[in-house]
Design an enzyme around this catalytic site. Structure first.
Site, mmCIF file in Angstrom:
data_model
loop_
_atom_site.group_PDB
_atom_site.id
_atom_site.type_symbol
_atom_site.label_atom_id
_atom_site.label_comp_id
_atom_site.label_asym_id
_atom_site.label_seq_id
_atom_site.Cartn_x
_atom_site.Cartn_y
_atom_site.Cartn_z
ATOM 1 N N HIS A 69 -4.601 3.742 2.920
ATOM 2 C CA HIS A 69 -5.641 4.049 1.946
ATOM 3 C C HIS A 69 -6.244 2.758 1.388
ATOM 4 C CE1 HIS A 69 -7.366 6.415 -1.507
ATOM 5 N NE2 HIS A 69 -7.265 5.235 -2.096
ATOM 6 N N GLU A 70 -5.385 1.863 0.930
ATOM 7 C CA GLU A 70 -5.880 0.613 0.350
ATOM 8 C C GLU A 70 -6.560 -0.259 1.407
ATOM 9 O OE1 GLU A 70 -6.138 0.316 -2.770
ATOM 10 O OE2 GLU A 70 -4.893 2.063 -3.231
ATOM 11 N N HIS A 78 -10.226 0.526 1.432
ATOM 12 C CA HIS A 78 -10.947 -0.192 0.384
ATOM 13 C C HIS A 78 -11.190 -1.639 0.792
ATOM 14 C CE1 HIS A 78 -11.077 2.840 -2.724
ATOM 15 N NE2 HIS A 78 -9.755 2.988 -2.752
ATOM 16 N N GLU A 92 -14.387 5.056 -2.319
ATOM 17 C CA GLU A 92 -13.285 5.991 -2.079
ATOM 18 C C GLU A 92 -13.454 6.707 -0.748
ATOM 19 O OE1 GLU A 92 -9.581 7.397 -3.048
ATOM 20 O OE2 GLU A 92 -10.787 5.829 -4.006
#
EC number: 3.4.17.19
Length: 508
Positions: free
Chosen positions: A272-273, A276, A302
């Site tokens: 997930h990170e 980003h 996001e």
């Protein structure tokens, strides 16, 4: 003569634009420095450093505010009001004007107080969460609510204060549209989750039960980042109490966290990170410090993290690639199959209380709880002292579970310690956008699933770079999505995706 006059006007406009851009780069450099200090506070700073760090961040915040709101900024913008600018320059002026007008409406003393309150609240939140003591955090939350109401009133006293704060994170989509999307998600997901819980599906949810040492999980997380293409020459992996990403196209750092009973959770948060970070690292380097070198907004940001976490990391194709590496670190899972991993990573939980550990479906009900509470706090319809009870009641109503402690309830998220009211809806908006973007990429990239299974992420990264990253903030949210996918932003792709995926998994 007319031609000469037009040429002179163009020269003047170009010089004015460059003067404005120089100011923008300078104040964004100050903001970037504050970002590094903020990262350090959450990752490496000794606990006793908070008093000084509060002052440091407050001072940088006020310096940046003064630079933005300086009279010269307004004069340069006024000179460009009727200038004949290229599309890119017009987009830069649009973004700078939006930032200037909002900042100019807010006294610098209030900006400093908000920043200082945030630094003190962060430490208070960390201690309160560790001690399960909401009362210790409540005065800081109360202060943030008061300050952010005042902040919103300074910008526009005639509008809903929560709507004004929401625009800090999503300036291009209305709060009405955000609420409509959240409502559509609720109407789709609640009956789907009920059907899943009533189903007789026997997923391999016990495959990854056991104890998985943190040190090995960290090495596996680092390996996952290397596998998907994270550039460690421009980033690093660390541990924090709440996973986050911080940085720019030259230096973008990710953090994650580990639970020795939940190795899949760490992989999910790490990937997930990465999404980003990949967005930040893919922004145009030559535009650093300008709106063309900055991400669009948090909904788009996001979308990138949720795309990598859900559409890549939760896919069968990814586990064809990653499971052998997982088994190598944890030989006790040697009997696990790709289907076991896929089912375990995509199970819908009966009793999950923690947002960052939630499954892909119930996650959005976690968001709705936070959205409704923070909206009511800011609007004055809910008292801070009542937050724990209201939180627990909403969890019981929406998710069928009730927290036993505030640490696993209303103290679990870091956002309110920063005063980030209006942030939470962007998570669900981003998930909706991720589904729409991935569906478009999948339609244009031949055998995308096979490429993921082979560890070839180049085409997907290139597609995202061309359609999202390279544009910075040139396009507003809906135009960016429409250019990338051919359709306006809607929840359709997301609902189609979850109905197909979970319909197959659970036989509903």
């Amino acid at each position: 003569m007319a031609t000469e006059a037009a040429a002179d006007d163009a020269t003047d406009a170009s010089e004015t634009y460059e003067a404005l851009l120089d100011r923008v780069r300078r104040w964004n450099t100050v903001g970037s420095a504050a970002g590094v200090l903020g990262w350090d506070q959450q990752v490496m700073m000794p606990e006793g450093g908070t008093p000084a760090r509060s002052k440091e961040l407050s001072t940088l915040s006020s310096i940046r505010h003064d630079m933005i709101t300086d009279e010269a900024t307004g004069e340069l913008l006024a000179e460009l009001d009727d200038a004949d600018l290229t599309d890119e320059r017009a987009a830069v002026v649009r973004e700078v004007r939006r930032e200037y007008e909002r900042a100019d409406a807010v006294p610098v003393e209030l900006v400093e107080e908000i920043s200082e309150t945030g630094s003190a609240a962060l430490q208070a939140w960390e201690e309160a969460k560790a001690e399960d003591d909401f009362e210790a955090f409540a005065p800081h939350l109360e202060k943030h609510v008061e300050l952010k109401r005042e902040y919103a009133e300074q910008i526009d006293p005639d509008r809903d204060p929560y709507e004004v704060l929401f625009e800090e994170y999503e300036p291009c989509l209305s709060i009405d549209r955000a609420e409509a999307i959240l409502e559509e998600l609720r109407e789709t997901l609640v009956p789907m989750i009920d059907a899943i819980r009533d189903s007789d599906a026997d997923l391999a949810v016990d495959t990854f039960e056991g104890t998985f040492p943190e040190e090995e999980q960290e090495e596996l997380a680092r390996e996952a980042l290397e596998l998907v293409g994270y550039d460690f020459d421009r980033g690093r992996l660390d541990v924090s109490s709440h996973p986050f990403t911080a940085g720019n196209q030259f230096d973008c750092r990710v953090t994650t966290r580990f639970d020795e009973s939940d190795p899949l959770g760490a992989i999910g948060s790490t990937v997930h990170e990465y999404g980003h970070a990949q967005y930040n690292l893919g922004l145009p380097q030559e535009e650093w410090g300008t709106p063309l070198g900055e991400s669009r907004d948090l909904s788009v940001h996001e979308s990138q993290s949720r795309l990598w976490e859900n559409h890549v990391g939760r896919s069968r194709a990814f586990w064809e690639l990653f499971l052998p590496r997982f088994k190598e670190r944890f030989p006790e899972t040697d009997e696990a199959t790709v289907e076991d991993a896929y089912e375990a990573f995509n199970q819908v939980y009966e009793d999950n209380l923690i947002r960052v550990e939630a499954d892909e479906l119930t996650y959005h009900l976690h968001i709705i709880v936070r959205f409704e509470i923070e909206r009511d706090l800011v609007r004055g319809d809910l008292a801070v002292e009542d937050v724990p009870e209201v939180w627990n009641d909403k969890y019981e109503e929406y998710l069928g579970v009730r927290p036993d402690t505030d640490a696993e309830g209303c103290l679990q998220d870091i956002h309110w310690s920063h005063g980030n009211f209006g942030y939470f809806p962007t998570y669900s908006l981003g998930s909706v956008m991720a589904a729409q973007l991935f569906a478009a990429a999948d339609g244009e990239i031949d055998d995308l699933g096979a490429k993921i299974a082979e560890g070839d992420f180049d085409d997907l990264q290139e597609w995202l770079g061309e359609n999202v990253h390279q544009h910075g903030s040139r396009y507003e949210t809906n135009e960016l999505v429409e250019r990338a996918t051919g359709e306006e932003l809607s929840a359709d792709a997301f609902t189609d995706y979850v109905e197909e995926k979970y319909g197959e998994l659970y036989g509903i």
